[in-house]
Write a protein that holds these residues in place. Structure first.
Motif, PDB file in Angstrom:
ATOM      1  N   GLU A 112       0.867  -1.173   0.000  1.00  0.00           N
ATOM      2  CA  GLU A 112       0.000   0.000   0.000  1.00  0.00           C
ATOM      3  C   GLU A 112       0.902   1.220   0.000  1.00  0.00           C
ATOM      4  N   PRO A 113       0.855   2.063  -1.034  1.00  0.00           N
ATOM      5  CA  PRO A 113       1.788   3.189  -1.134  1.00  0.00           C
ATOM      6  C   PRO A 113       1.829   4.011   0.153  1.00  0.00           C
ATOM      7  N   GLY A 114       3.033   4.133   0.697  1.00  0.00           N
ATOM      8  CA  GLY A 114       3.204   4.866   1.937  1.00  0.00           C
ATOM      9  C   GLY A 114       3.035   4.020   3.168  1.00  0.00           C
ATOM     10  N   GLY A 115       2.539   2.790   3.007  1.00  0.00           N
ATOM     11  CA  GLY A 115       2.327   1.920   4.156  1.00  0.00           C
ATOM     12  C   GLY A 115       0.919   2.030   4.698  1.00  0.00           C
ATOM     13  N   VAL A 116       0.607   1.176   5.671  1.00  0.00           N
ATOM     14  CA  VAL A 116      -0.753   1.144   6.216  1.00  0.00           C
ATOM     15  C   VAL A 116      -0.979   2.194   7.291  1.00  0.00           C
ATOM     16  N   PHE A 117       0.087   2.827   7.762  1.00  0.00           N
ATOM     17  CA  PHE A 117      -0.040   3.838   8.817  1.00  0.00           C
ATOM     18  C   PHE A 117       0.229   5.219   8.237  1.00  0.00           C
ATOM     19  N   LEU A 193      -0.648  -2.361  21.905  1.00  0.00           N
ATOM     20  CA  LEU A 193      -1.506  -3.050  20.944  1.00  0.00           C
ATOM     21  C   LEU A 193      -2.836  -2.330  20.771  1.00  0.00           C
ATOM     22  N   TYR A 194      -3.400  -1.814  21.877  1.00  0.00           N
ATOM     23  CA  TYR A 194      -4.645  -1.047  21.761  1.00  0.00           C
ATOM     24  C   TYR A 194      -4.466   0.114  20.797  1.00  0.00           C
ATOM     25  N   LEU A 195      -3.346   0.818  20.923  1.00  0.00           N
ATOM     26  CA  LEU A 195      -3.102   1.983  20.071  1.00  0.00           C
ATOM     27  C   LEU A 195      -2.863   1.582  18.619  1.00  0.00           C
ATOM     28  N   MET A 196      -2.076   0.525  18.410  1.00  0.00           N
ATOM     29  CA  MET A 196      -1.752   0.114  17.046  1.00  0.00           C
ATOM     30  C   MET A 196      -2.978  -0.357  16.284  1.00  0.00           C
ATOM     31  N   CYS A 197      -3.946  -0.945  16.994  1.00  0.00           N
ATOM     32  CA  CYS A 197      -5.153  -1.433  16.317  1.00  0.00           C
ATOM     33  C   CYS A 197      -5.974  -0.293  15.718  1.00  0.00           C
ATOM     34  N   GLY A 198      -5.835   0.919  16.228  1.00  0.00           N
ATOM     35  CA  GLY A 198      -6.616   2.044  15.740  1.00  0.00           C
ATOM     36  C   GLY A 198      -5.915   2.919  14.733  1.00  0.00           C
ATOM     37  N   LEU A 199      -4.784   2.462  14.185  1.00  0.00           N
ATOM     38  CA  LEU A 199      -3.980   3.315  13.313  1.00  0.00           C
ATOM     39  C   LEU A 199      -4.112   2.980  11.827  1.00  0.00           C
ATOM     40  N   ALA A 200      -5.135   2.235  11.444  1.00  0.00           N
ATOM     41  CA  ALA A 200      -5.273   1.885  10.020  1.00  0.00           C
ATOM     42  C   ALA A 200      -5.539   3.120   9.179  1.00  0.00           C
ATOM     43  N   ARG A 201      -4.966   3.142   7.978  1.00  0.00           N
ATOM     44  CA  ARG A 201      -5.165   4.275   7.091  1.00  0.00           C
ATOM     45  C   ARG A 201      -6.509   4.178   6.379  1.00  0.00           C
ATOM     46  N   ARG A 202      -6.850   2.993   5.892  1.00  0.00           N
ATOM     47  CA  ARG A 202      -8.124   2.769   5.243  1.00  0.00           C
ATOM     48  C   ARG A 202      -9.114   2.205   6.258  1.00  0.00           C
ATOM     49  N   ARG A 203     -10.389   2.337   5.964  1.00  0.00           N
ATOM     50  CA  ARG A 203     -11.445   1.884   6.874  1.00  0.00           C
ATOM     51  C   ARG A 203     -11.138   2.371   8.305  1.00  0.00           C
ATOM     52  N   ARG A 204     -10.895   3.678   8.383  1.00  0.00           N
ATOM     53  CA  ARG A 204     -10.397   4.278   9.617  1.00  0.00           C
ATOM     54  C   ARG A 204     -11.348   4.072  10.791  1.00  0.00           C
ATOM     55  N   LEU A 205     -12.660   4.248  10.546  1.00  0.00           N
ATOM     56  CA  LEU A 205     -13.609   4.113  11.643  1.00  0.00           C
ATOM     57  C   LEU A 205     -13.691   2.676  12.136  1.00  0.00           C
ATOM     58  N   VAL A 400      -3.892  -9.300  -1.646  1.00  0.00           N
ATOM     59  CA  VAL A 400      -5.090  -9.393  -2.479  1.00  0.00           C
ATOM     60  C   VAL A 400      -5.925  -8.139  -2.250  1.00  0.00           C
ATOM     61  N   ARG A 401      -6.005  -7.278  -3.275  1.00  0.00           N
ATOM     62  CA  ARG A 401      -6.539  -5.942  -3.060  1.00  0.00           C
ATOM     63  C   ARG A 401      -7.481  -5.521  -4.194  1.00  0.00           C
ATOM     64  N   THR A 402      -8.404  -4.653  -3.828  1.00  0.00           N
ATOM     65  CA  THR A 402      -9.248  -3.952  -4.794  1.00  0.00           C
ATOM     66  C   THR A 402      -8.896  -2.466  -4.730  1.00  0.00           C
ATOM     67  N   GLY A 403      -9.637  -1.657  -5.465  1.00  0.00           N
ATOM     68  CA  GLY A 403      -9.391  -0.220  -5.419  1.00  0.00           C
ATOM     69  C   GLY A 403      -9.683   0.391  -4.072  1.00  0.00           C
ATOM     70  N   ASP A 404     -10.470  -0.304  -3.235  1.00  0.00           N
ATOM     71  CA  ASP A 404     -10.815   0.212  -1.919  1.00  0.00           C
ATOM     72  C   ASP A 404      -9.933  -0.330  -0.805  1.00  0.00           C
ATOM     73  N   GLY A 405      -8.928  -1.127  -1.156  1.00  0.00           N
ATOM     74  CA  GLY A 405      -8.055  -1.690  -0.127  1.00  0.00           C
ATOM     75  C   GLY A 405      -8.037  -3.201  -0.209  1.00  0.00           C
ATOM     76  N   ALA A 489     -14.061 -13.010 -11.080  1.00  0.00           N
ATOM     77  CA  ALA A 489     -14.941 -11.943 -11.569  1.00  0.00           C
ATOM     78  C   ALA A 489     -14.140 -10.974 -12.438  1.00  0.00           C
ATOM     79  N   GLU A 490     -14.813 -10.371 -13.428  1.00  0.00           N
ATOM     80  CA  GLU A 490     -14.111  -9.445 -14.318  1.00  0.00           C
ATOM     81  C   GLU A 490     -13.558  -8.245 -13.566  1.00  0.00           C
ATOM     82  N   ASP A 491     -14.310  -7.780 -12.573  1.00  0.00           N
ATOM     83  CA  ASP A 491     -13.848  -6.635 -11.789  1.00  0.00           C
ATOM     84  C   ASP A 491     -13.295  -7.092 -10.447  1.00  0.00           C
ATOM     85  N   GLY A 492     -12.758  -8.310 -10.445  1.00  0.00           N
ATOM     86  CA  GLY A 492     -12.254  -8.884  -9.198  1.00  0.00           C
ATOM     87  C   GLY A 492     -10.967  -8.225  -8.746  1.00  0.00           C
TER      88      GLY A 492
END
Length: 534
Positions: A112-117, A193-205, A400-405, A489-492
């Protein structure tokens, strides 16, 4: 003045610096990492933190190997707070070697460009303008990190000191010789670990929700653990495991305090090990946390939790085995059944692996209940084998990724073998290892644990475990069938070509899964080289 003169001087506790070198190297590296995070310019932090964290892990591993190769006797150090015995050394080595591929996944910036954080472009713009983070009407943080050239994603590097602090806490946790030290180590490993679990870049909420759930339920687990310590102190007059064992063998005090304290203590430990019915945090946190953090947590936290459970049962409550074993039988059966059955209903790959970990926790508990040298070696081998396989599995999931992550929905994995035969082949091998198929480390680990449990009189429990393993094999094979016998799928999703870090992490996990399945004897012999001492 005369009274003050008669006060005995305070004696400093004895410290064996050679025996504890891996532990203080990790904590020293963590402290230095925090200082670098505070004073280095942002563009210099990532390379420096990666090098520092990697060197810290390598130095700790070298120090551990240098000490362990001398076949040292078990020692109590830091007063009597830590017991550095053969199981401690094996568990420390397991934690460090599992932290290395986990670190590589965390540090990777290619999948993921730049990493997940990465802070989103909207947040960085808001910081520059002095405002708050921009959010759309739905509340999800805007992610425009692929915008203008001056918006190049920059990885947040706070996870690197978090990894070292969590690892140091885990190492202290498995070697703790008294319950108060164990509680402090539990908090040291949990808070990062509590803090690291909340640091995702995508699907932030979703990530932040998982962190809050983990924190709240973790606080409950810690409260149970602490209350158990209080009851056991009231029973034995000490928090040392050996003192509790002596009191349980010969005191006239009421056993109500003893077994109530043990029950509350085990609730806290079983929560950390994802053992049902104390597992409710696991699927949500595995799904919502950044995948590299999930890999680190799934592999290393399992080692820490069951290492501590084994030490408590062996050293503190070995004389009362017939009183608590029946209760743990029920817990093990519940964990195996919940993990195997509910895993069949999952449509998200990460949640499925979470329920797989719950089922495996039940299997591992068999080794912890078998208070024999064979049980000890089987338990520790299982933790090592499961850890490597799990890290590699999450490394594959991140590709294994789509345009949304990440494409974590099972339907998205249909026909993956046609898109990337290599990735599908490696994933198939790892899933077969989790299912316990021969020539993989999973088969050897289950055989070792089940043999130890059977030899210690737990044949009915082993039969239930075999049935649960067969049921769990269905949801592993379901992914294999989807990958090989379904049309894409074609758009898989697409399979990202991993960078060097992720490639090395997956390779290490896969090779370890293969080697431990073919040549397990040296590791089993090292795991059986000594017993827990206090």
């Amino acid at each position: 003045m005369r009274a003050l003169a008669q006060v005995a001087p305070i004696e400093m506790p004895a410290v064996d610096w050679a025996a504890t070198a891996p532990l203080w190297i990790v904590f020293t590296g963590a402290c230095v990492s925090v200082l670098l995070e505070a004073f280095l310019p942002r563009h210099q932090r990532w390379p420096v933190q990666v090098v520092l964290t990697g060197l810290t892990l390598v130095a700790a591993l070298v120090a551990l190997a240098g000490y362990a190769l001398g076949s040292p006797a078990a020692v109590l150090t830091f007063g009597t707070a830590l017991s550095v015995d053969a199981p401690s050394l094996f568990l420390w080595g397991t934690l460090i070697v599992l932290a290395i591929p986990s670190l590589l996944l965390i540090a990777d910036r290619s999948v993921e460009p730049g990493g997940v954080f990465v802070a989103s472009a909207a947040e960085r713009a808001a910081v520059r303008s002095g405002g708050g983070p921009a959010t759309p009407a739905g509340g999800e943080h805007v992610d425009r990190s692929y915008g203008a050239p001056d918006e190049t994603p920059t990885m947040q590097t706070e996870p690197f000191p978090f990894v070292l602090f969590a690892l140091g806490g885990m190492m202290a946790f498995v070697a703790a010789n008294d319950l108060l030290t164990m509680f402090i180590a539990l908090e040291v490993l949990s808070l990062p670990l509590y803090l690291m679990c909340g640091l995702a870049r995508r699907r932030r909420l979703l990530s932040q929700e998982s962190a809050v759930k983990y924190f709240l339920l973790g606080a409950f687990g810690s409260a149970f653990f602490l209350y158990g310590i209080a009851l056991l102190y009231g029973y034995a007059g000490s928090v040392r495991l050996s003192a509790i064992s002596q009191a349980a063998a010969g005191t006239l005090a009421s056993d109500t305090l003893l077994f109530a304290g043990l029950a509350l203590l085990l609730v806290g430990l079983l929560f950390k090990g994802s053992v049902a019915p104390f597992h409710t945090w696991t699927p949500d946190v595995y799904q919502g946390a950044p995948t590299p953090v999930t890999a680190f947590m799934a592999a290393c936290t399992k080692v820490a939790a069951f290492g501590a459970i084994a030490r408590v049962l062996y050293v503190g409550f070995g004389s009362t085995v017939w009183e608590w074993r029946g209760v743990l039988w029920v817990v093990a059966v519940v964990s195996m059944v919940v993990g195997a059955v509910l895993g069949l209903t999952q449509t998200d790959v990460k949640r499925m692996i979470a329920y797989s970990s719950i089922a495996h926790a039940g299997f591992i508990l068999l080794g912890a209940m078998a208070l024999t040298p064979q049980g000890t070696s089987g338990l520790m081998f299982y933790l090592l084998a499961y850890g490597f396989t799990t890290v590699a599995v999450f490394g594959i999931i991140s590709l294994v990724r789509t345009g949304d992550g990440e494409a974590s929905d099972l339907a998205a994995w249909a026909g993956l073998a046609k898109r990337s035969p290599l990735v599908a082949g490696i994933m198939t091998f790892l899933l077969l290892a989790l299912a316990g198929i021969p020539l993989t480390s999973g088969f050897t680990a289950k055989f070792a644990v089940f043999s130890a449990a059977s030899a210690d009189g737990m044949v009915p429990l082993v039969v239930i475990a075999l049935v649960a393993s067969a049921v769990a094999a269905f949801f592993y094979l379901r992914i294999v069938v989807l990958m090989y016998f379904s049309d894409p799928a074609e758009d898989g999703p697409t399979v990202v070509v991993p960078g060097a870090f992720t490639t090395v992490a997956i390779t290490l996990g896969t090779l370890a899964t293969l080697v431990l399945g073919i040549l397990p004897t040296p590791v089993l012999e090292w795991a059986a080289s000594g017993a827990f001492s206090g």
